[in-house]
Design an enzyme around this catalytic site. Structure first.
Site, short mmCIF file in Angstrom:
data_model
loop_
_atom_site.label_atom_id
_atom_site.label_comp_id
_atom_site.label_asym_id
_atom_site.label_seq_id
_atom_site.Cartn_x
_atom_site.Cartn_y
_atom_site.Cartn_z
CG ASP A 171 4.37 -2.14 6.76
OD1 ASP A 171 3.29 -2.67 6.48
OD2 ASP A 171 4.69 -1.79 7.91
CB VAL A 172 5.29 1.06 0.88
CG1 VAL A 172 4.95 2.36 1.60
CG2 VAL A 172 5.89 1.33 -0.47
CG ASP A 173 7.36 2.19 6.30
OD1 ASP A 173 6.96 1.04 6.06
OD2 ASP A 173 7.24 2.73 7.42
CG HIS A 196 8.67 -6.29 14.73
ND1 HIS A 196 9.60 -5.46 15.28
CD2 HIS A 196 7.79 -5.48 14.06
CE1 HIS A 196 9.31 -4.21 14.98
NE2 HIS A 196 8.22 -4.20 14.23
CG PHE A 229 -2.06 -0.95 1.11
CD1 PHE A 229 -1.84 -2.31 1.18
CD2 PHE A 229 -3.36 -0.48 0.90
CE1 PHE A 229 -2.89 -3.21 1.05
CE2 PHE A 229 -4.41 -1.37 0.77
CZ PHE A 229 -4.18 -2.74 0.84
CB ALA A 230 2.30 3.42 -2.06
CB VAL A 231 -2.35 5.54 0.99
CG1 VAL A 231 -3.42 6.61 1.16
CG2 VAL A 231 -2.94 4.29 0.35
CD GLU A 276 2.26 -3.65 14.00
OE1 GLU A 276 2.34 -2.91 12.99
OE2 GLU A 276 2.94 -3.47 15.03
N1 UDP Z 1 0.43 3.38 4.72
C1 UDP Z 1 0.28 4.28 3.66
N2 UDP Z 1 -0.08 5.56 3.95
C2 UDP Z 1 -0.30 6.01 5.23
C3 UDP Z 1 -0.14 5.09 6.28
C4 UDP Z 1 0.23 3.79 5.99
O1 UDP Z 1 0.47 3.93 2.51
O2 UDP Z 1 -0.62 7.19 5.41
C5 UDP Z 1 0.80 1.97 4.40
C6 UDP Z 1 2.27 1.85 4.03
O3 UDP Z 1 2.43 0.73 3.16
C7 UDP Z 1 2.92 1.56 5.37
C8 UDP Z 1 1.88 0.63 5.96
O4 UDP Z 1 0.61 1.17 5.54
O5 UDP Z 1 4.18 0.97 5.19
C9 UDP Z 1 1.92 0.53 7.47
O6 UDP Z 1 1.64 1.77 8.03
P1 UDP Z 1 2.14 2.18 9.46
O7 UDP Z 1 1.98 3.63 9.65
O8 UDP Z 1 1.54 1.22 10.42
O9 UDP Z 1 3.64 1.84 9.24
P2 UDP Z 1 4.80 1.83 10.23
O10 UDP Z 1 4.68 3.05 11.07
O11 UDP Z 1 4.64 0.53 10.96
O12 UDP Z 1 5.93 1.85 9.27
#
Ligand code: UDP
Length: 277
Positions: free
Chosen positions: A156-158, A178, A65-67, A239
């Site tokens: 996750d994308v990050d 994890h 997901f990349a939002v 999660e």
């Molecule tokens: N995500 C996104 N947009 C957002 C928030 C989350 O695309 O505004 C997607 C993205 O792929 C991210 C994943 O949801 O890696 C998990 O989000 P979260 O904020 O839980 O990530 P974390 O803080 O665990 O990296």
């Protein structure tokens, strides 16, 4: 570790590791108490894993997901490094879920690899994005993604790939240990303990913590996403529900913390070649 049941298990279909060598790493846990293998670098033969997957003519799905700001900030590097390291030599279909399809970077794909972009609504606040993920994944698995791929990994994308991430990571259901939880055990990432939550785990419950990488067969993931969707209607935080699901339905395979390591944690001897950072 006496005679390990892994030798027998590694002969099972859909294992994609060839014979496992748990003793290659005497200091780390290579098998769970429910006898699922924990995959570490050096415990499997990557060539055998590759051959097994090629023989089965697999298509492997990778969803991400990349939002909002995650699209511009992370997606290009995620996909570019996936092309270098993720299931190289296999048929892969990337599913990118985004509210901005036109901004999805054009990444040069290798043969047998496809990118599908699916539009999703932008949810606010950010927590709703993760919550909506399970609903969207469930629908996609019941649609084209489910017809195209035999195994799917959800990430996750990050983060970005930094080492070979091959078919050894596939199984009926897969969860990843994890990194922060592995390093600091239960102190860093407590499971949901509030008994009012559908995701609550009781005292002494909870073994491994999972978050940014999970996957499995289409059928198993449909079961997981259905569980989370039902539970999320009660309370948010995907999660916690993911962790409750894997507590109740033990994964067939665990990926070691090196499959998704954090550079903020000082490197440890057993983390040799992190697959994702
Ligand atoms: N995500 C996104 N947009 C957002 C928030 C989350 O695309 O505004 C997607 C993205 O792929 C991210 C994943 O949801 O890696 C998990 O989000 P979260 O904020 O839980 O990530 P974390 O803080 O665990 O990296």
């Amino acid at each position: 570790m006496g005679v390990c049941p892994l030798a027998r298990m590694s002969l099972l279909r859909d294992n994609f590791t060839g014979p496992l060598h748990p003793c290659a790493w005497p200091k780390v846990l290579t098998c769970t108490c429910w006898r699922a293998p924990i995959i570490w670098d050096g415990t499997f033969d990557p060539d055998v894993a590759q051959q097994e997957a090629v023989q089965q003519n697999l298509t492997i799905g990778l969803t991400v997901f990349a939002v909002g700001r995650y699209l511009e900030k992370y997606l290009a590097r995620f996909l570019e490094t996936a092309e270098q390291h993720f299931m190289v030599g296999q048929r892969v279909v990337y599913y990118v879920f985004t509210e901005g399809p036109v901004a999805v970077p054009r990444v040069r794909l290798g043969p047998g690899r496809r990118l599908r972009v699916e539009r999703v609504a932008r949810e606010r606040p950010w927590q709703n994005v993760s919550m909506a993920r399970m609903r969207t994944l469930h629908a996609a698995l019941g649609g084209r993604l489910g017809r195209e791929a035999r195994f799917v990994l959800c990430m996750d994308v990050d983060q970005h790939f930094s080492g070979t991430f091959g078919p050894e990571a596939l199984a009926g259901s897969v969860a990843q240990m994890h990194a922060w939880h592995y390093r600091w055990r239960r102190r860093m990432l407590p499971f949901e303990r509030d008994a009012r939550s559908a995701a609550a785990l009781g005292r002494g419950e909870g073994d491994f913590y999972h978050a940014a990488v999970f996957g499995g067969s289409v059928a198993a993931l449909r079961q997981l996403t259905a569980y989370c969707v039902r539970a999320l209607e009660v309370r948010w935080h995907d999660e916690s529900h993911l962790n409750k699901f894997f507590w109740l339905h033990k994964p067939a395979k665990l990926l070691s913390p090196e499959f998704c390591w954090s550079p903020d944690i000082s490197r440890r001897a057993e983390i040799r070649r992190p697959q994702l950072i």
